[in-house]
Design a protein around this motif. Sequence first.
Motif, PDB file in Angstrom:
ATOM      1  N   ILE A  81       0.979  -1.045  -0.006  1.00 47.56           N
ATOM      2  CA  ILE A  81       0.057  -0.087  -0.037  1.00 47.56           C
ATOM      3  C   ILE A  81       0.873   1.042   0.228  1.00 47.56           C
ATOM      4  O   ILE A  81       0.719   2.143  -0.724  1.00 47.56           O
ATOM      5  CB  ILE A  81      -0.784  -0.139   1.260  1.00 47.56           C
ATOM      6  CG1 ILE A  81      -2.165  -1.068   1.237  1.00 47.56           C
ATOM      7  CG2 ILE A  81      -1.867   1.158   1.192  1.00 47.56           C
ATOM      8  CD1 ILE A  81      -2.786  -1.429   2.609  1.00 47.56           C
ATOM      9  N   LEU A  82       1.705   1.392   0.788  1.00 48.92           N
ATOM     10  CA  LEU A  82       2.834   2.447   0.945  1.00 48.92           C
ATOM     11  C   LEU A  82       3.388   2.706  -0.374  1.00 48.92           C
ATOM     12  O   LEU A  82       3.649   3.756  -0.702  1.00 48.92           O
ATOM     13  CB  LEU A  82       3.776   2.137   2.085  1.00 48.92           C
ATOM     14  CG  LEU A  82       3.501   2.458   3.410  1.00 48.92           C
ATOM     15  CD1 LEU A  82       4.550   1.937   4.482  1.00 48.92           C
ATOM     16  CD2 LEU A  82       3.277   3.956   3.516  1.00 48.92           C
ATOM     17  N   THR A  83       3.779   1.678  -1.139  1.00 49.14           N
ATOM     18  CA  THR A  83       4.626   1.814  -2.384  1.00 49.14           C
ATOM     19  C   THR A  83       3.674   2.392  -3.467  1.00 49.14           C
ATOM     20  O   THR A  83       3.854   3.490  -4.006  1.00 49.14           O
ATOM     21  CB  THR A  83       5.213   0.256  -2.693  1.00 49.14           C
ATOM     22  OG1 THR A  83       5.878  -0.098  -1.991  1.00 49.14           O
ATOM     23  CG2 THR A  83       5.870   0.473  -4.157  1.00 49.14           C
ATOM     24  N   PHE A  84       2.342   1.854  -3.450  1.00 50.70           N
ATOM     25  CA  PHE A  84       1.531   2.033  -4.425  1.00 50.70           C
ATOM     26  C   PHE A  84       1.301   3.669  -4.404  1.00 50.70           C
ATOM     27  O   PHE A  84       1.196   4.539  -5.064  1.00 50.70           O
ATOM     28  CB  PHE A  84       0.097   1.528  -4.270  1.00 50.70           C
ATOM     29  CG  PHE A  84      -0.821   1.678  -5.116  1.00 50.70           C
ATOM     30  CD1 PHE A  84      -0.846   1.530  -6.515  1.00 50.70           C
ATOM     31  CD2 PHE A  84      -1.946   2.623  -4.616  1.00 50.70           C
ATOM     32  CE1 PHE A  84      -1.711   2.097  -7.497  1.00 50.70           C
ATOM     33  CE2 PHE A  84      -2.970   2.915  -5.561  1.00 50.70           C
ATOM     34  CZ  PHE A  84      -2.840   2.718  -6.950  1.00 50.70           C
ATOM     35  N   LEU A  85       0.569   3.919  -2.743  1.00 50.74           N
ATOM     36  CA  LEU A  85       0.470   5.430  -2.646  1.00 50.74           C
ATOM     37  C   LEU A  85       1.454   6.476  -2.791  1.00 50.74           C
ATOM     38  O   LEU A  85       1.333   7.543  -3.605  1.00 50.74           O
ATOM     39  CB  LEU A  85       0.279   5.574  -1.278  1.00 50.74           C
ATOM     40  CG  LEU A  85      -1.368   4.985  -0.856  1.00 50.74           C
ATOM     41  CD1 LEU A  85      -1.489   5.267   0.721  1.00 50.74           C
ATOM     42  CD2 LEU A  85      -2.508   5.737  -1.668  1.00 50.74           C
ATOM     43  N   SER A  86       2.728   6.264  -2.499  1.00 52.42           N
ATOM     44  CA  SER A  86       3.896   6.939  -2.686  1.00 52.42           C
ATOM     45  C   SER A  86       4.194   7.159  -4.215  1.00 52.42           C
ATOM     46  O   SER A  86       4.561   8.258  -4.675  1.00 52.42           O
ATOM     47  CB  SER A  86       5.112   6.645  -2.051  1.00 52.42           C
ATOM     48  OG  SER A  86       5.485   5.456  -2.400  1.00 52.42           O
TER      49      SER A  86
END
Lengths: 289, 284
Positions: A81-86
């Motif tokens: 999720i963090l990867t996608f959002l950033s």
Amino acid sequence: MNEPINQISFKKEFTSQLNHPGSLLLYLLIILSAVFTISILFLIIGYILYKGIPNINLKMFEWNYNKENLSMLPTIINTLILTFLSLLFSVPVGVGSALYLVEYQKRSNKFVRLIQLTTQTLAGIPSIIYGLFGFLLFVVGLSWGYSLLGGALTLSIMVLPVIMNTTEESLKSVPDLYREGSYGLGVGKIRTIFHVVLPAALPGIVNGIILATGRVVGETAALIYTSGTVARVPSSIMGSGRSLAVQMYTLLSEGLYMDQAYACGVVLIVMVVLLNFTSSLLTKNESRN
Amino acid sequence: MNQTKIKDNLFRFLLLIIASLSIVAVLLICFFLFYNGLPAIFKIGPANFLFGMQWNPEKDVYGIFPMIVASLYVTAGSLLFGVPIGLFTAVFLSKYCGKRLHAFIKPVVDLLAGIPSIIFGFFGLSVIVPMVQSFFHTNGKGILTASLLLGIMILPTIISISENALNALPESYYEGALGLGATKEQAVFKTMIPAASSGIFTAIVLALGRSIGETMAVVMVAGNAAVMPKSVLSMVRTLTSNIILEMGYASGLHREALIGTGVVLFVFILIINFVLLLFKKSYE
């Protein structure tokens, strides 16, 4: 007799080195350093795999994290999720800035210099400073508390220079002939950018995204005080959740769960190696074309 | 026709705004750090904060001098290990290995750059710490251990930038030296490296920045005692470690003092960036 004159045979080189002990010493140092650099990487990867693989079991991929089962699955999902959002924030901004610098501005322009200076500065700021900044802005300033969104936004600033630089390089390597050909056919600037320039620069942009992903996946210091250390998948992106790398750190600092930390390390290493492998394949293909 | 022109200008304007975001980001970072950190520094007193020998949050005593010294020692130590090995490896890549070997080693160096610092820390904790422990009969954590680990971590930075600098030189430098009867090593170390010194300097300064800002790896192997180091084996706490160790539970002046620690670190980084900028300008 047929020895080419622009090459030295190993034997000749060796005898010439015996006459120059200083050179021989340097030669040995050069070889030793190269061997050291290569072996240290394999040592690190090998050691983590050797210690970690026996500790991996299916239970670690269960949905719930609790004292008996320190499951990795929630933290892996948080990492994704963090990867996608950033990336969602940093890719448009990074690619857009690079487009502006390469397609709309002259090289030696003052504005271009300023942007280059700021990206350089951003690239040089250590992740702990990003962590502090994210904490002050998102956690305290906007009073979001620890949240995945805050962590992702912090990381998106951190990886911005990576995406900008790789995109800029690949835009610059698109031959001007492509653009001129497109203009010559009566195509406007925007369409030229989207239909000619960007597709040609795509491998480089993808490479930048992969490198950025690698940094997000392995990041710890910038996340501990922005997205927090809750070992669950939060119900929304405004909730706190720890990534795999943060999980590894908390397990280590608690000192009781070395085996589980090794297991996290294995998953982390596998992710990073895969990402790097794809990236080097991409650059290889690009240089071949 | 007119409509495409409006669209064109709109798009251009949109990109301009996007491109300005990185400037906004730098300004925001500066603002938030200084705004939150400087008041604490002045409340404690700049001299007491920067040169105070004691860090004791329970008594509201905040002196970070031991940590500044620790950061500098650890960074210097890492350069001592990393620069020679990195430079020699760059020479190897540039002049001593065939295409095939190069195609193997280059990705290895890139991969080393991609390994997360937490993995390095873990490796340092479970391999280097016991090594130092058995060799020097201390508890294994300290300046030396942190320097060794950071020395490994900065290798990729030094190798890739130095190699680029070496490869950018005209081949005639090298060939000329060989033609005059120099050995390969003399040619490299007496003509190429001096000629590539600006690139190598850049590599060293960037590595310095990486070293001084590294957190996760250092916090695991440096021992984290906030006292002045007595020897290279002393346990130390760097500026970065101080933040990561105490931010979780700090409040009030304690938290502000930690942000102040961040400000000091940030100023170091800005100085490093400034040096690089001046250096590049003087070369242009």
